[in-house]
Write an enzyme that holds these catalytic residues in place. Sequence first.
Site, PDB file in Angstrom:
ATOM      1  N   SER A  27       1.281   1.629   6.038  1.00 16.39           N
ATOM      2  CA  SER A  27       2.496   1.340   5.251  1.00 16.39           C
ATOM      3  C   SER A  27       3.381   0.337   5.978  1.00 16.39           C
ATOM      4  CB  SER A  27       3.302   2.624   5.039  1.00 16.39           C
ATOM      5  OG  SER A  27       2.625   3.488   4.187  1.00 16.39           O
ATOM      6  N   ARG A  31       4.433  -3.841   5.065  1.00 17.13           N
ATOM      7  CA  ARG A  31       5.841  -4.262   4.971  1.00 17.13           C
ATOM      8  C   ARG A  31       6.161  -5.323   6.013  1.00 17.13           C
ATOM      9  NH1 ARG A  31       4.970   0.591   2.875  1.00 17.13           N
ATOM     10  NH2 ARG A  31       6.442   1.543   1.408  1.00 17.13           N
ATOM     11  N   ARG A 131      -5.796   1.504 -11.685  1.00 16.64           N
ATOM     12  CA  ARG A 131      -4.619   2.314 -11.305  1.00 16.64           C
ATOM     13  C   ARG A 131      -3.362   1.856 -12.058  1.00 16.64           C
ATOM     14  NH1 ARG A 131      -4.553   2.931  -4.960  1.00 16.64           N
ATOM     15  NH2 ARG A 131      -2.855   4.343  -5.495  1.00 16.64           N
ATOM     16  N   SER A 177       7.921   7.647  -5.853  1.00 14.47           N
ATOM     17  CA  SER A 177       6.932   6.724  -5.297  1.00 14.47           C
ATOM     18  C   SER A 177       7.602   5.702  -4.380  1.00 14.47           C
ATOM     19  CB  SER A 177       6.199   6.003  -6.433  1.00 14.47           C
ATOM     20  OG  SER A 177       5.557   4.845  -5.944  1.00 14.47           O
ATOM     21  N   GLN A 179       6.103   3.209  -3.199  1.00 15.42           N
ATOM     22  CA  GLN A 179       5.623   1.880  -3.584  1.00 15.42           C
ATOM     23  C   GLN A 179       6.514   1.282  -4.667  1.00 15.42           C
ATOM     24  OE1 GLN A 179       1.506   2.429  -4.645  1.00 15.42           O
ATOM     25  NE2 GLN A 179       0.900   2.906  -2.551  1.00 15.42           N
ATOM     26  N   ASP A 326      -0.799  11.609   1.154  1.00 15.33           N
ATOM     27  CA  ASP A 326      -2.061  11.046   1.653  1.00 15.33           C
ATOM     28  C   ASP A 326      -2.833  12.030   2.530  1.00 15.33           C
ATOM     29  OD1 ASP A 326      -1.478   8.705   0.324  1.00 15.33           O
ATOM     30  OD2 ASP A 326      -0.659   7.699   2.089  1.00 15.33           O
ATOM     31  N   LYS A 353      -4.624   8.141  -7.319  1.00 15.44           N
ATOM     32  CA  LYS A 353      -4.804   7.457  -6.028  1.00 15.44           C
ATOM     33  C   LYS A 353      -6.146   6.701  -6.060  1.00 15.44           C
ATOM     34  CE  LYS A 353      -0.951   8.644  -4.103  1.00 15.44           C
ATOM     35  NZ  LYS A 353       0.046   7.632  -3.841  1.00 15.44           N
ATOM     36  N   ARG A 357      -7.948  12.424  -6.669  1.00 15.13           N
ATOM     37  CA  ARG A 357      -8.153  13.236  -5.454  1.00 15.13           C
ATOM     38  C   ARG A 357      -8.126  14.733  -5.719  1.00 15.13           C
ATOM     39  NH1 ARG A 357      -4.869   9.480  -1.114  1.00 15.13           N
ATOM     40  NH2 ARG A 357      -6.540   7.932  -0.908  1.00 15.13           N
TER      41      ARG A 357
HETATM   42  C1  S3P Z   1       2.662   4.232   0.306  1.00 18.11           C
HETATM   43  C2  S3P Z   1       3.189   5.158  -0.521  1.00 18.11           C
HETATM   44  C3  S3P Z   1       2.413   6.282  -1.080  1.00 18.11           C
HETATM   45  C4  S3P Z   1       1.062   6.467  -0.393  1.00 18.11           C
HETATM   46  C5  S3P Z   1       0.387   5.172  -0.094  1.00 18.11           C
HETATM   47  C6  S3P Z   1       1.257   4.284   0.764  1.00 18.11           C
HETATM   48  C7  S3P Z   1       3.529   3.148   0.790  1.00 18.11           C
HETATM   49  O1  S3P Z   1       2.264   6.037  -2.436  1.00 18.11           O
HETATM   50  O2  S3P Z   1       0.219   7.278  -1.172  1.00 18.11           O
HETATM   51  O3  S3P Z   1      -0.846   5.384   0.590  1.00 18.11           O
HETATM   52  O4  S3P Z   1       3.165   2.477   1.779  1.00 18.11           O
HETATM   53  O5  S3P Z   1       4.591   2.939   0.206  1.00 18.11           O
HETATM   54  P1  S3P Z   1       3.399   6.437  -3.516  1.00 18.11           P
HETATM   55  O6  S3P Z   1       4.689   6.588  -2.792  1.00 18.11           O
HETATM   56  O7  S3P Z   1       3.436   5.352  -4.513  1.00 18.11           O
HETATM   57  O8  S3P Z   1       2.933   7.749  -4.059  1.00 18.11           O
END
Ligand code: S3P
Length: 441
Positions: A27, A31, A131, A177, A179, A326, A353, A357
């Site tokens: 993650s 970024r 997805r 989320s 993301q 995760d 995912k 899962r």
């Molecule tokens: C992530 C957020 C998670 C996670 C992913 C990495 C990120 O997803 O499952 O592997 O780096 O922001 P969500 O927050 O969208 O569920």
Amino acid sequence: MKGDSNSLAVRALGSISTEIAVPGDKSISHRAAILAGLSNGPCRIRNYLPSEDCLHTLRAMEKLGAKCDYIETNESGPIEVVVHGLRMQLKAPDGPIDCGNSGTGMRLLSGVLAAQDFESTLTGDESLSSRPMGRIMRPLEKMGAQIDGMGKNEGCAPLVFRGGNLKAIRYDMPVASAQVKSALLLAGLFTPGRTTVVQPAETRDHTERMLTKFRVRTVREGDEITIYGDQVPQATDLDVPGDISSAAFWIVAAAVKKGAHLLIRDVGLNPSRTALLNVLLRMGARIRDMVRTTDQDGEPAGNVEVDGADLWGTEIRKEEIPNLIDEIPVLAVAGALAQGHMVIRNASELRVKESDRISTVVENLRAMGADVTEYDDGLAITGGNKLHGANLDCFGDHRIAMAFAVAGLFAEGETVIRNTECIKTSYPGFEKDLKKICSGH
Ligand code: S3P
């Protein structure tokens, strides 16, 4: 432990007594590549994760004009990079940008591309193209972006952006989320005014921390995160800590193995990522984590030490789910190896995912002899059945592959996991570390 290049064969483990450092956090690496590329100068990123997912994001920034010097590479790719920031002035890419298997890469880059006045396209592999991207398209469209999902199903990649000229909004996220939150904060960086995201539950906060590190003004008030737009991130160097989600496989293996002792060095201990440790402690695990660096606007990191013990099941609380989303596949394996019941509900996000899962964990645990019930939004496991080796698929999902490699360490006979190539999307060197864990030193 053996296997050909695309499968893993695992047998029962003798003991664990070792020290390990896992690769950089996925993650944080995504970024780092993006914010460094948007910044106003060169940024040195140390311990970058050279996994397929993060390499796609780095290449995306290169395609958008950011020059990258690869200072140090290992057998998988760059682990130290200097990214020369573009002062927010990206160039139109000369073709589609491939995000590979990475949902994080695609969603975060969507936030950036939605704000550009040139046309661009994001593509992904088959799994990523199925997805849900509607979750980022809807709020970005509210900001004024034009995004077309060109995939077979509605709201799926390839995504075509004809963006630019966004307006700031306040957005209540229907799903918790990180993301989605991060996509909107990145779009907000290019947008005059205040863009506010309201999260229904706490999600990982790496984007907010890193924005602060790049001296971009954000404000956090309860569940609301606001970014002030029209700012240029100020170039900075970054040290990426080890990925706690990769360490999770070894933490679980050591926690359930009586007599085991494991030290994991320099791993990220951001509280929005460490719910796995709380849950394992509740299950009776003997774990100590020691934060060693806590620079105020960075990421906490330190060591985790695990001693094996007998574990018992527990119920995962609703608010814990986003923090360990995760880690659920390997946590379910811990549940099967513990006594009593483990219940995981409110986790329907697991179905969207890299694989579904819930069904892939249930199928593989059952194939190994575990007692599992499947729900729409989770699963329950009655632990204590002796696991037996099995021939398993991982459904192209790296975390399923690694979780069941761990399960194989506790099963009678041989466990073969097929199509394990996907592991390199998040954990290059997993097999080498598995050998180290198995060798006991
Ligand atoms: C992530 C957020 C998670 C996670 C992913 C990495 C990120 O997803 O499952 O592997 O780096 O922001 P969500 O927050 O969208 O569920």
